[in-house]
Structure formats: structure tokens, C-alpha cells
Design a protein around this motif. Structure first.
Motif, mmCIF file in Angstrom:
data_model
loop_
_atom_site.group_PDB
_atom_site.id
_atom_site.type_symbol
_atom_site.label_atom_id
_atom_site.label_comp_id
_atom_site.label_asym_id
_atom_site.label_seq_id
_atom_site.Cartn_x
_atom_site.Cartn_y
_atom_site.Cartn_z
ATOM 1 N N ARG A 19 0.672 13.492 -0.012
ATOM 2 C CA ARG A 19 0.319 12.891 1.528
ATOM 3 C C ARG A 19 1.641 13.012 2.201
ATOM 4 O O ARG A 19 1.245 12.570 3.464
ATOM 5 C CB ARG A 19 -0.309 11.547 1.352
ATOM 6 C CG ARG A 19 -1.642 11.668 0.784
ATOM 7 C CD ARG A 19 -2.660 11.959 1.219
ATOM 8 N NE ARG A 19 -3.861 12.411 0.382
ATOM 9 C CZ ARG A 19 -4.281 13.683 0.027
ATOM 10 N NH1 ARG A 19 -3.611 14.560 0.584
ATOM 11 N NH2 ARG A 19 -5.351 13.603 -0.754
ATOM 12 N N ARG A 41 -6.982 2.213 6.799
ATOM 13 C CA ARG A 41 -6.584 1.987 5.628
ATOM 14 C C ARG A 41 -7.348 1.145 4.694
ATOM 15 O O ARG A 41 -7.787 1.541 3.501
ATOM 16 C CB ARG A 41 -5.260 1.115 5.750
ATOM 17 C CG ARG A 41 -4.117 2.097 5.916
ATOM 18 C CD ARG A 41 -3.728 3.034 4.734
ATOM 19 N NE ARG A 41 -2.809 4.006 5.050
ATOM 20 C CZ ARG A 41 -2.905 4.953 4.399
ATOM 21 N NH1 ARG A 41 -3.611 5.359 3.300
ATOM 22 N NH2 ARG A 41 -1.661 6.036 4.419
ATOM 23 N N ASP A 55 1.301 7.525 1.875
ATOM 24 C CA ASP A 55 0.637 6.558 0.985
ATOM 25 C C ASP A 55 1.420 5.672 0.451
ATOM 26 O O ASP A 55 1.499 5.411 -0.618
ATOM 27 C CB ASP A 55 -0.265 7.314 -0.023
ATOM 28 C CG ASP A 55 -1.418 6.627 -0.777
ATOM 29 O OD1 ASP A 55 -1.730 5.481 -0.296
ATOM 30 O OD2 ASP A 55 -1.576 7.101 -2.005
#
Length: 299
Positions: A202, A254, A181
Motif C-alpha cells: 500500500r 479506517r 497501512d
């Protein structure tokens, strides 16, 4: 739930956790209410209160922070608290050392930090697992109370399409440790001269392009940085993800994640409704080709 309700609920969880941990929650200051509720305790420690059901993610984040410290990758550090996370009715509370004053990393700083992270040998005693590109998205769509049902159906269909495309994704650079991220809010430049990774839940094993696409879409999708800044980024990293055959897939995922986050926030904060709907209409093709103007930070 209003911001005040969310703060009161999170503060009650924090007070319970601090009582378990032997810490003082008196006069804890709200830093941010978002995916996590962030508080500053009077001793300078930062406490993070997760949403329900995130205990496993919080355990991983603590373990990753300790591992990164052991391999000298600058990242937010866990406070001296042996039993973390603390479980309070299914919500995870973790404690962290407060960073000195900091700001978003520049594109070059982000590239350099990612090169360092991507070159680290994966830990032998910690299962980072693969990238999870669709985590929580279905839940966010189902909780999108401000959207019309037709829009939620569109999001469900788009999610199914992206899942299928992910299964057929092309190969690229060798897989490595990725942050997962890596937008600039999670790669910060501190006043003491470090570039530090935040939000480690993440971190995973996967395509380094997953981290690189964050900065690429700032240039290609939203116009948040100019061509010279993006050129400096790709030069500092040594690779241009926009030339890769999988770029459009990673870009689309994304953008979809960013839209689903806005939809979730809008369900809890009416000030985000306009932004959530703008992002959705961009994905639906109603605002022309990229770069799209109007994508802004959530309240």
C-alpha cells in the motif's frame, strides 16, 4: 472454506512456485493464514502466497522493498530471487528474508519511523501511485456471506458515502511517500535494534495524515492506548492529526476498512463472526459513542 482447506490450497500454490524458483517447500511451516498465507521455508526464507488477482500488488511490493533498501529506510527485504512474484494460477508468490525476533512497535517508534519515511524523496523510476483508500472493499462486502442482506446494503451505502466525502477531502500536510497501512503490526521493533516496515503493497503518494490516523484511532476510537502514549506519539512525529479538519473522514474510512476486513475473515472463519458483527454494529451507532470497547484482533 475451512482453515485446513485454505492451508492446503495455499501449500499447493507454494509447492508449485518453489518448484519454479528452485526452492525446497518440504516441511514449510505455516506462520499465518490471513490476507496472505505466510510460510517459513527450511532455509529461513519467508514465502507469501497472495489471494487470486494480486499479481500487480505483489510486483509493486517487491519493487518498493528494493527501493526502500536503496534509500536506507528499514523495511522487510526481498530474498535473492530474481523473478518475483511467481504467478501460480493468478496467485502471487514472493520470497523474503526472515526478520529476527520482533514485536509491535511502540507509538513513539511508529512515529519516528513514519517521520523518516515521510521525509524520503519519492523514487523517480517507480510509480507509487496515489493512496487507494477503498481498494477491495466492494468485493469484501459482496462476499460477506455471514451478513444479512440489510447489513450488506448498509455497507454498500456507507461505502458510497465515504467515496463522496473522500472526493471532497480537505487539504493538510504536504503530500509525501506514505506506508498506507501503518498499524503497529506493520511497523515492528526487532531484536537487533531496528524499527522495520512490513507489508509494503500500500506504499503510495498522499497525505501523511493517512498514516498518522492509525495510531490516533487506537486512542480515540478503541482505547487501545492511553492519553500519555498518544501524546508521546504526536510529540515524536511533530503533528496531531486529531486537530485536522479531515480527521473524522480518515478515521471513518479506517474503521470501515477494519470492519470490512472482519467481514471477509468471518466469511471464511466462523470464529470471526461475532467480532465482525460487533464492529458493524458500532459503525451503525448501536454501541454508543467512541471509544468502543470490544474491538479485538481477528482469529
Amino acid at each position: 472454506m475451512t482453515d485446513l482447506d485454505a492451508e492446503q490450497h495455499a501449500r499447493a500454490v507454494l509447492e508449485h512456485a518453489c518448484a519454479k524458483a528452485g526452492r525446497d517447500a518440504t516441511d514449510a511451516e505455516v506462520v499465518r493464514l490471513g490476507e496472505n498465507a505466510i510460510f517459513r521455508l527450511t532455509d529461513g526464507v519467508i514465502a507469501r502466497v497472495s489471494r487470486p488477482g494480486q499479481l500487480a500488488a505483489a510486483r509493486k511490493e517487491v519493487a518498493v522493498a528494493r527501493w526502500l533498501e536503496s534509500v536506507d529506510v528499514p523495511a522487510v527485504q526481498v530474498a535473492d530471487q530474481p523473478d518475483q512474484p511467481i504467478d501460480v494460477d493468478g496467485r502471487a508468490v514472493t520470497f523474503w528474508l526472515e526478520l529476527p525476533p520482533h514485536e509491535h512497535g511502540s507509538p513513539v517508534q511508529v512515529a519516528q519511523a513514519l517521520r523518516r519515511l515521510h521525509g524520503v524523496v519519492p523514487p523517480s523510476d517507480l510509480d507509487l501511485g496515489p493512496i487507494q483508500p477503498f481498494v477491495r472493499l466492494a468485493e469484501r462486502i459482496e462476499r460477506a456471506s455471514t451478513l444479512a442482506e440489510a447489513d450488506r446494503d448498509w455497507l454498500r451505502s456507507r461505502l458510497a458515502e465515504l467515496r463522496k466525502r473522500w472526493d471532497d477531502r480537505p487539504g493538510g500536510l504536504p503530500e509525501c511517500v506514505v506506508h498506507g497501512d501503518a498499524w503497529v503490526g506493520n511497523v515492528v521493533s526487532t531484536a537487533d535494534g531496528r524499527v522495520v516496515f512490513l507489508d509494503l503493497e500500500r506504499v503510495a503518494i498522499g497525505a501523511p495524515e493517512w498514516d498518522l490516523v492509525h495510531t490516533a484511532i487506537k486512542y480515540r476510537s478503541f482505547g487501545w492506548i492511553g492519553e500519555s502514549e498518544y501524546q508521546a506519539f504526536r510529540t515524536a512525529y511533530g503533528h496531531d492529526v486529531t486537530n485536522w479538519s479531515g480527521f473524522e473522514l480518515f478515521r471513518d474510512i479506517r474503521e470501515f476498512r477494519m470492519t470490512c476486513m472482519a467481514v471477509q475473515v468471518a466469511s471464511e472463519n466462523h470464529r470471526a463472526e461475532e467480532q465482525a458483527l460487533w464492529r458493524l454494529r458500532c459503525l451503525q451507532g448501536q454501541h454508543g459513542a467512541r471509544p468502543w470497547n470490544g474491538w479485538s484482533a481477528l482469529p
